[in-house]
Motif scaffolding. Structure first.
Motif, PDB file in Angstrom:
ATOM      1  N   PRO A   1      40.380  43.770  52.675  1.00  0.00           N
ATOM      2  CA  PRO A   1      40.196  44.500  51.842  1.00  0.00           C
ATOM      3  C   PRO A   1      39.241  44.279  50.672  1.00  0.00           C
ATOM      4  N   ASP A   2      38.903  42.958  50.433  1.00  0.00           N
ATOM      5  CA  ASP A   2      37.707  42.323  49.719  1.00  0.00           C
ATOM      6  C   ASP A   2      36.418  42.467  50.250  1.00  0.00           C
ATOM      7  N   GLU A   3      36.261  42.583  51.729  1.00  0.00           N
ATOM      8  CA  GLU A   3      34.912  42.919  52.155  1.00  0.00           C
ATOM      9  C   GLU A   3      34.657  44.440  52.361  1.00  0.00           C
TER      10      GLU A   3
ATOM     11  N   SER B   1      35.388  46.279  49.683  1.00  0.00           N
ATOM     12  CA  SER B   1      35.100  46.295  48.314  1.00  0.00           C
ATOM     13  C   SER B   1      33.621  45.772  48.042  1.00  0.00           C
ATOM     14  N   HIS B   2      33.535  44.836  48.457  1.00  0.00           N
ATOM     15  CA  HIS B   2      32.040  44.229  48.281  1.00  0.00           C
ATOM     16  C   HIS B   2      30.877  45.274  49.254  1.00  0.00           C
ATOM     17  N   GLU B   3      31.455  45.885  50.138  1.00  0.00           N
ATOM     18  CA  GLU B   3      30.483  47.031  50.620  1.00  0.00           C
ATOM     19  C   GLU B   3      30.554  48.187  50.083  1.00  0.00           C
TER      20      GLU B   3
ATOM     21  N   ASP C   1      44.900  37.890  45.700  1.00  0.00           N
ATOM     22  CA  ASP C   1      44.302  36.972  44.642  1.00  0.00           C
ATOM     23  C   ASP C   1      44.035  37.378  43.462  1.00  0.00           C
ATOM     24  N   HIS C   2      42.704  38.114  43.543  1.00  0.00           N
ATOM     25  CA  HIS C   2      41.840  38.771  42.641  1.00  0.00           C
ATOM     26  C   HIS C   2      41.597  40.074  42.661  1.00  0.00           C
ATOM     27  N   ARG C   3      40.989  40.720  41.687  1.00  0.00           N
ATOM     28  CA  ARG C   3      40.537  42.053  41.755  1.00  0.00           C
ATOM     29  C   ARG C   3      39.107  42.205  42.216  1.00  0.00           C
TER      30      ARG C   3
ATOM     31  N   ALA D   1      32.096  43.796  43.308  1.00  0.00           N
ATOM     32  CA  ALA D   1      32.152  42.350  42.838  1.00  0.00           C
ATOM     33  C   ALA D   1      33.691  42.024  42.381  1.00  0.00           C
ATOM     34  N   HIS D   2      33.997  40.792  42.345  1.00  0.00           N
ATOM     35  CA  HIS D   2      35.249  40.189  41.910  1.00  0.00           C
ATOM     36  C   HIS D   2      35.445  40.615  40.219  1.00  0.00           C
ATOM     37  N   ALA D   3      36.529  40.607  39.739  1.00  0.00           N
ATOM     38  CA  ALA D   3      36.774  40.985  38.550  1.00  0.00           C
ATOM     39  C   ALA D   3      37.789  39.965  37.873  1.00  0.00           C
TER      40      ALA D   3
HETATM   41 ZN   LIG Z   1      35.248  38.656  47.838  1.00  0.00          ZN
END
Ligand SMILES: [Zn+2]
Length: 411
Positions: free
Chosen positions: A311-313, A315-317, A355-357, A364-366
């Motif tokens: 899910p993080d990847e 989001s980065h895309e 872990d984080h948003r 990007a992370h928030a």
């Molecule tokens: Zn990330």
């Protein structure tokens, strides 16, 4: 008592126009995560202290029940644990991304998700060009030694070996920039600053000529793949010291993750690392294999943590549809099977939390609280219905700082 923790990395987000005003968690069909909320409770926790950068290093420490303000020294030293690179008391580890910079802008912090096979010769070229003892400036003082270590995909490590007589030039005031948080931005504004930054800037600049005509890059170009134009150095830190999880909390843990950072953080606190064939740390990961290995690990561990990077990847895309799909895969192939298996052991608890948003809007992370869901023995229903940011926002149960959640979860 058996405990399971499932971490859909970076899943917390904002409402999306392309998802009809819903967040990815709301838009995804997540019957098993929703069931955990219905049986138990959804709340929110803040895993990133204001003085630190929102990322998996800091946020995972919180999620694992450790105060990052006490134990965090940097990202790279957590990864070296998983990579089997020992750090002495005077050594520093620095993340060495392979990146694609074009027109002086950060176009891709992964160099096209370069494979480990393609990345290794580039890192070897850095080692032969710049590895070994640093030249001594005045001919008298001892200097440190540089070591470039290949890792998984674009995630490599530079180690600075120092000594009591020749300490590393870095301090807590050394500032570096996570490249995943500056998509398409001009890199000149984000170069290393502070003590030791000259060395880091110098290596980053010189890597360009090492890579420009490297056969691996030429081969990638010929295949139509992104080339690694340079290294990006960041995430530096010295070896952290932490008390083992078992000593603080009791349960004996296992960690299942495809990324060295999360594996290394688990190993640092004494959890057993379990590798899953087909786990990639990307959207193409074998979700069902992770579920099966999680179930198998329950037999001889009190606590099993399964982390999924996808899910993080996504989001980065900036891909909302891919994020929704990743969440649905996690729900069906990991949370569902574990939820079905756990009651066979008698008393159990399960926790689902990112872990984080990571927001699709910024790629990007928030900062900010993330939703968690807990169900199991002794957790009574709070009458909530779905696992998402809205439920968490309205919830009575909140942990800030987030590292206090672990004690509550373990009951
Ligand atoms: Zn990330």
């Amino acid at each position: 008592m058996k405990y399971v923790i499932v971490i859909p990395d970076g899943c917390a987000d904002e409402p999306q126009a392309v998802l009809n005003g819903q967040t990815p968690l709301q838009a995804a069909n997540l019957p098993n995560m929703d069931r955990i909320v219905q049986m138990g409770v959804c709340g929110r926790s803040n895993n990133v202290p204001a003085s630190l950068t929102p990322a998996s290093d800091v946020a995972t420490l919180s999620l694992f029940g450790y105060d990052p303000l006490q134990v965090y020294t940097g990202r790279a030293p957590l990864e070296t644990v998983a990579m089997g690179i020992p750090l002495g008391p005077h050594d520093w580890a620095i993340r060495c991304n392979l990146v694609h910079v074009d027109n002086e802008q950060m176009r891709d912090f992964t160099a096209g998700h370069i494979t480990s096979e393609d990345g290794a010769p580039l890192i070897a070229a850095m080692q032969s060009a710049f590895g070994g003892p640093l030249p001594t400036g005045d001919g008298s003082s001892l200097r440190g030694t540089l070591e470039f270590h290949p890792g998984v995909s674009y995630r490599n490590i530079l180690v600075y070996r120092g000594s009591a007589d020749a300490p590393a030039p870095f301090t807590a005031a050394t500032k570096t920039q996570p490249p995943h948080d500056i998509p398409d931005r001009a890199i000149a504004d984000y170069l290393p600053k502070g003590p030791g930054s000259e060395l880091l800037q110098d290596l980053m600049a010189k890597s360009r000529s090492v890579f420009a005509q490297h056969p691996m890059n030429l081969a990638r170009k010929a295949r139509g793949e992104k080339v690694a134009t340079q290294v990006w150095l960041w995430g530096q830190g010295h070896a952290p010291s932490v008390r083992p999880f078992t000593e603080i909390y009791g349960p004996r843990g296992a960690i299942i993750s495809a990324v060295d950072l999360v594996r290394g953080t688990g190993m640092l606190i004494g959890w057993k690392r379990i590798d899953v064939p087909g786990a990639t740390g990307y959207l193409d990961t074998d979700y069902a294999a992770k579920g099966r290995y999680g179930i198998a690990a329950l037999a001889d561990h009190d606590l099993v943590c399964v982390h999924i990077e996808a899910p993080d990847e996504a989001s980065h895309e900036g891909r909302a549809d891919a994020k929704v799909k990743a969440l649905e895969e996690i729900d069906e192939h990991i949370v569902g099977p574990l939820l079905k298996e756990l009651p066979k052991y008698g008393d159990y608890r399960i926790l689902v939390s990112p872990d984080h948003r990571t927001t699709l809007r910024t790629r990007a992370h928030a900062y900010g609280a993330v939703p968690f869901a807990i169900a199991g023995t002794g957790v009574s229903s709070a009458g909530q219905s779905s696992y998402d940011e809205g439920t968490a926002e309205r919830a009575a149960l909140a942990f800030d700082p987030g590292h206090e959640l672990m004690r509550w979860f373990l009951g």
